[in-house]
Design a protein around this motif. Structure first.
Motif, short mmCIF file in Angstrom:
data_model
loop_
_atom_site.label_atom_id
_atom_site.label_comp_id
_atom_site.label_asym_id
_atom_site.label_seq_id
_atom_site.Cartn_x
_atom_site.Cartn_y
_atom_site.Cartn_z
N GLN A 4 -14.56 3.79 -4.20
CA GLN A 4 -13.96 3.22 -5.40
C GLN A 4 -12.44 3.38 -5.37
O GLN A 4 -11.71 2.47 -5.78
CB GLN A 4 -14.52 3.89 -6.67
N ALA A 5 -11.97 4.52 -4.91
CA ALA A 5 -10.52 4.75 -4.84
C ALA A 5 -9.86 3.77 -3.88
O ALA A 5 -8.83 3.17 -4.21
CB ALA A 5 -10.23 6.19 -4.41
N LEU A 6 -10.47 3.56 -2.72
CA LEU A 6 -9.89 2.64 -1.75
C LEU A 6 -9.94 1.21 -2.25
O LEU A 6 -8.98 0.44 -2.07
CB LEU A 6 -10.61 2.79 -0.41
N ALA A 7 -11.02 0.83 -2.91
CA ALA A 7 -11.12 -0.52 -3.47
C ALA A 7 -10.07 -0.74 -4.56
O ALA A 7 -9.42 -1.79 -4.62
CB ALA A 7 -12.52 -0.77 -4.03
N ALA A 8 -9.87 0.26 -5.42
CA ALA A 8 -8.88 0.13 -6.48
C ALA A 8 -7.46 0.12 -5.92
O ALA A 8 -6.61 -0.64 -6.37
CB ALA A 8 -9.04 1.26 -7.49
N LEU A 9 -7.20 0.96 -4.91
CA LEU A 9 -5.89 0.98 -4.26
C LEU A 9 -5.57 -0.38 -3.66
O LEU A 9 -4.49 -0.93 -3.89
CB LEU A 9 -5.86 2.06 -3.17
N VAL A 48 0.85 -1.19 0.00
CA VAL A 48 0.00 0.00 0.00
C VAL A 48 0.89 1.24 0.00
O VAL A 48 0.68 2.17 -0.78
CB VAL A 48 -0.96 0.01 1.21
N TRP A 49 1.90 1.25 0.85
CA TRP A 49 2.79 2.40 0.95
C TRP A 49 3.51 2.66 -0.38
O TRP A 49 3.70 3.83 -0.76
CB TRP A 49 3.80 2.24 2.07
N ALA A 50 3.89 1.62 -1.07
CA ALA A 50 4.58 1.79 -2.36
C ALA A 50 3.71 2.59 -3.33
O ALA A 50 4.22 3.42 -4.09
CB ALA A 50 4.95 0.44 -2.94
N LEU A 51 2.42 2.36 -3.32
CA LEU A 51 1.50 3.11 -4.19
C LEU A 51 1.30 4.53 -3.69
O LEU A 51 1.32 5.48 -4.47
CB LEU A 51 0.17 2.38 -4.31
N TRP A 52 1.09 4.68 -2.40
CA TRP A 52 0.89 6.01 -1.85
C TRP A 52 2.10 6.91 -2.05
O TRP A 52 1.97 8.09 -2.33
CB TRP A 52 0.58 5.92 -0.35
N SER A 53 3.29 6.35 -1.88
CA SER A 53 4.50 7.17 -1.96
C SER A 53 4.97 7.39 -3.40
O SER A 53 6.00 8.00 -3.63
CB SER A 53 5.62 6.55 -1.12
N ASP A 54 4.18 6.91 -4.36
CA ASP A 54 4.46 7.12 -5.79
C ASP A 54 3.31 7.94 -6.38
O ASP A 54 2.37 7.38 -6.93
CB ASP A 54 4.58 5.77 -6.50
N PRO A 55 3.38 9.27 -6.27
CA PRO A 55 2.28 10.10 -6.76
C PRO A 55 1.95 9.86 -8.24
O PRO A 55 0.81 10.06 -8.63
CB PRO A 55 2.78 11.53 -6.53
N GLY A 56 2.90 9.39 -9.01
CA GLY A 56 2.63 9.08 -10.41
C GLY A 56 1.61 7.96 -10.58
O GLY A 56 0.98 7.84 -11.63
N SER A 57 1.42 7.15 -9.54
CA SER A 57 0.46 6.04 -9.60
C SER A 57 -0.95 6.44 -9.16
O SER A 57 -1.90 5.70 -9.37
CB SER A 57 0.93 4.87 -8.74
N TRP A 58 -1.09 7.60 -8.53
CA TRP A 58 -2.37 7.96 -7.92
C TRP A 58 -3.52 7.93 -8.92
O TRP A 58 -4.62 7.48 -8.58
CB TRP A 58 -2.29 9.30 -7.23
N ALA A 59 -3.29 8.38 -10.12
CA ALA A 59 -4.37 8.41 -11.12
C ALA A 59 -4.81 7.01 -11.52
O ALA A 59 -5.93 6.81 -11.99
CB ALA A 59 -3.93 9.19 -12.36
N SER A 60 -3.97 6.00 -11.30
CA SER A 60 -4.32 4.63 -11.68
C SER A 60 -5.30 3.98 -10.70
O SER A 60 -5.94 3.00 -11.05
CB SER A 60 -3.07 3.75 -11.81
N ALA A 113 -6.90 -3.32 -4.29
CA ALA A 113 -6.79 -4.37 -5.32
C ALA A 113 -5.43 -4.30 -6.00
O ALA A 113 -4.79 -5.34 -6.24
CB ALA A 113 -7.91 -4.22 -6.35
N LEU A 114 -4.98 -3.10 -6.32
CA LEU A 114 -3.68 -2.95 -6.97
C LEU A 114 -2.56 -3.36 -6.01
O LEU A 114 -1.61 -4.05 -6.41
CB LEU A 114 -3.49 -1.49 -7.42
N ALA A 115 -2.68 -3.02 -4.75
CA ALA A 115 -1.68 -3.41 -3.75
C ALA A 115 -1.66 -4.93 -3.58
O ALA A 115 -0.59 -5.54 -3.47
CB ALA A 115 -1.96 -2.74 -2.41
N GLU A 116 -2.84 -5.55 -3.61
CA GLU A 116 -2.91 -7.01 -3.50
C GLU A 116 -2.23 -7.68 -4.70
O GLU A 116 -1.57 -8.72 -4.55
CB GLU A 116 -4.36 -7.48 -3.39
N SER A 117 -2.36 -7.09 -5.87
CA SER A 117 -1.77 -7.71 -7.06
C SER A 117 -0.25 -7.61 -7.05
O SER A 117 0.41 -8.33 -7.81
CB SER A 117 -2.34 -7.06 -8.33
N THR A 118 0.31 -6.72 -6.22
CA THR A 118 1.75 -6.58 -6.16
C THR A 118 2.36 -7.19 -4.91
O THR A 118 3.58 -7.20 -4.75
CB THR A 118 2.16 -5.10 -6.25
N SER A 119 1.53 -7.64 -3.97
CA SER A 119 2.03 -8.22 -2.72
C SER A 119 2.58 -9.61 -2.92
O SER A 119 2.13 -10.37 -3.73
CB SER A 119 0.92 -8.29 -1.65
#
Length: 136
Positions: free
Chosen positions: A123-128, A18-30, A130-136
């Motif tokens: 929706q944002a939290l669900a997408a976040l 989760v932190w990897a996504l949060w700390s990468d502002p370039g990913s926020w739109a995804s 899900a994306l974090a789960e796919s990278t864990s």
């Protein structure tokens, strides 16, 4: 006038994912449908300032007020007399992580703006997560 909204989810993803996504502002739109893009001057760190482009092409200044690496960050958007603070917290739980996003809006029209700003929060939290789960 003050508006407050909290959205929380539990995920099998690790707090680090989760932190990897949060700390990468370039990913926020995804994962956040209300964000078109984010650009900071320099690295994602306490005091970093930049511009966030919201859905519809609305550009707003954004500042990272607080960073607790791996656990929490707080950002602030200022729209004239209206101030939006979004506190992001991730904590480890037995099966993964609990993710919480608390939005506080202060100023004229806070209730109306708050309803719009937080409408996509589930929706944002669900997408976040899900994306974090796919990278864990």
């Amino acid at each position: 006038m003050t508006f407050e909204h909290t959205e929380t989810a539990t995920t099998s993803a690790t707090p680090d994912a989760v932190w990897a996504l949060w700390s990468d502002p370039g990913s926020w739109a995804s994962w956040d449908p209300s964000v078109e893009s984010v650009a900071f001057e320099g690295h994602f760190a306490e005091g970093a300032a930049g511009t966030m482009v919201l859905a519809g092409g609305i550009e707003v200044p954004v500042v990272v007020e607080l960073v607790e690496p791996g656990a929490r960050f707080l950002d602030r958007l200022d729209l004239g007399d209206l101030h939006i603070r979004i506190d992001h917290v991730v904590t480890a739980v037995d099966a993964g992580a609990e993710v919480s996003v608390n939005t506080v809006i202060e100023g004229p029209g806070a209730d109306e703006v708050g309803a719009m700003v937080t409408a996509d929060a589930p929706q944002a939290l669900a997408a976040l997560t899900a994306l974090a789960e796919s990278t864990s």
